[in-house]
Design a protein around this motif. Structure first.
Motif, PDB file in Angstrom:
ATOM      1  N   UNK A  55     -52.511 -84.684 -65.586  1.00  0.00           N
ATOM      2  CA  UNK A  55     -52.939 -83.287 -65.484  1.00  0.00           C
ATOM      3  C   UNK A  55     -54.462 -83.176 -65.548  1.00  0.00           C
ATOM      4  N   UNK A  56     -55.015 -82.388 -64.647  1.00  0.00           N
ATOM      5  CA  UNK A  56     -56.450 -82.122 -64.646  1.00  0.00           C
ATOM      6  C   UNK A  56     -56.679 -80.891 -65.522  1.00  0.00           C
ATOM      7  N   UNK A  57     -57.570 -81.048 -66.502  1.00  0.00           N
ATOM      8  CA  UNK A  57     -57.815 -79.985 -67.467  1.00  0.00           C
ATOM      9  C   UNK A  57     -58.815 -78.961 -66.926  1.00  0.00           C
ATOM     10  N   UNK A  58     -59.079 -77.933 -67.697  1.00  0.00           N
ATOM     11  CA  UNK A  58     -59.958 -76.839 -67.262  1.00  0.00           C
ATOM     12  C   UNK A  58     -61.364 -77.312 -66.907  1.00  0.00           C
ATOM     13  N   UNK A  59     -61.809 -78.418 -67.505  1.00  0.00           N
ATOM     14  CA  UNK A  59     -63.146 -78.943 -67.209  1.00  0.00           C
ATOM     15  C   UNK A  59     -63.143 -79.881 -66.000  1.00  0.00           C
ATOM     16  N   UNK A  60     -62.030 -79.888 -65.241  1.00  0.00           N
ATOM     17  CA  UNK A  60     -61.864 -80.715 -64.039  1.00  0.00           C
ATOM     18  C   UNK A  60     -61.906 -82.217 -64.335  1.00  0.00           C
ATOM     19  N   UNK A  61     -61.452 -82.582 -65.534  1.00  0.00           N
ATOM     20  CA  UNK A  61     -61.339 -83.976 -65.948  1.00  0.00           C
ATOM     21  C   UNK A  61     -59.936 -84.202 -66.492  1.00  0.00           C
TER      22      UNK A  61
END
Length: 122
Positions: A55-61
């Protein structure tokens, strides 16, 4: 490992050669042949887990929980601020048999295709 990006429409890439290594002490050298800074983070893969599915988190990482090590220091070993174009970094790890996902975890790079599988086999 080769880190590659483009300024055009083609996706970013991270390649691992060889893609299979024996268990034990492994030194991974990352060379940035792209045009922007990158890093290499080694993450274990669970049984049945495919690369590119974190899963890609809100910070795009992606989460680095469970990371076994990182190469992101210009002309040096271990963590740093990123590997600039034309520079290399390395990390030495002790790896057990299994599957690992090698990723660039700068914002947007994982989703952009900078991930590859490393298999550690007997």
């Amino acid at each position: 490992m080769n880190l590659f990006d483009t300024t055009g429409a083609a996706p970013m890439r991270l390649t691992v050669k060889p893609a299979k290594v024996p268990p034990g002490t492994v030194s991974l050298r990352a060379s940035n042949t792209g045009t922007i800074a990158h890093e290499v983070v080694v993450l274990p893969l669970a049984a049945g887990q495919a690369i590119g599915k974190r899963p890609v988190e809100a910070d795009n990482r992606v989460s680095e929980a469970g990371s076994l090590g990182e190469a992101s220091h210009n002309c040096g070993e271990g963590k740093g601020g990123g590997i600039a174009p034309v520079f290399s970094s390395w990390v030495t790890l002790t790896l057990k048999p299994g599957r690992y996902e090698v990723v660039c975890n700068f914002a947007g790079h994982y989703a952009g295709g900078m991930r590859a599988e490393l298999d550690v086999t007997q």
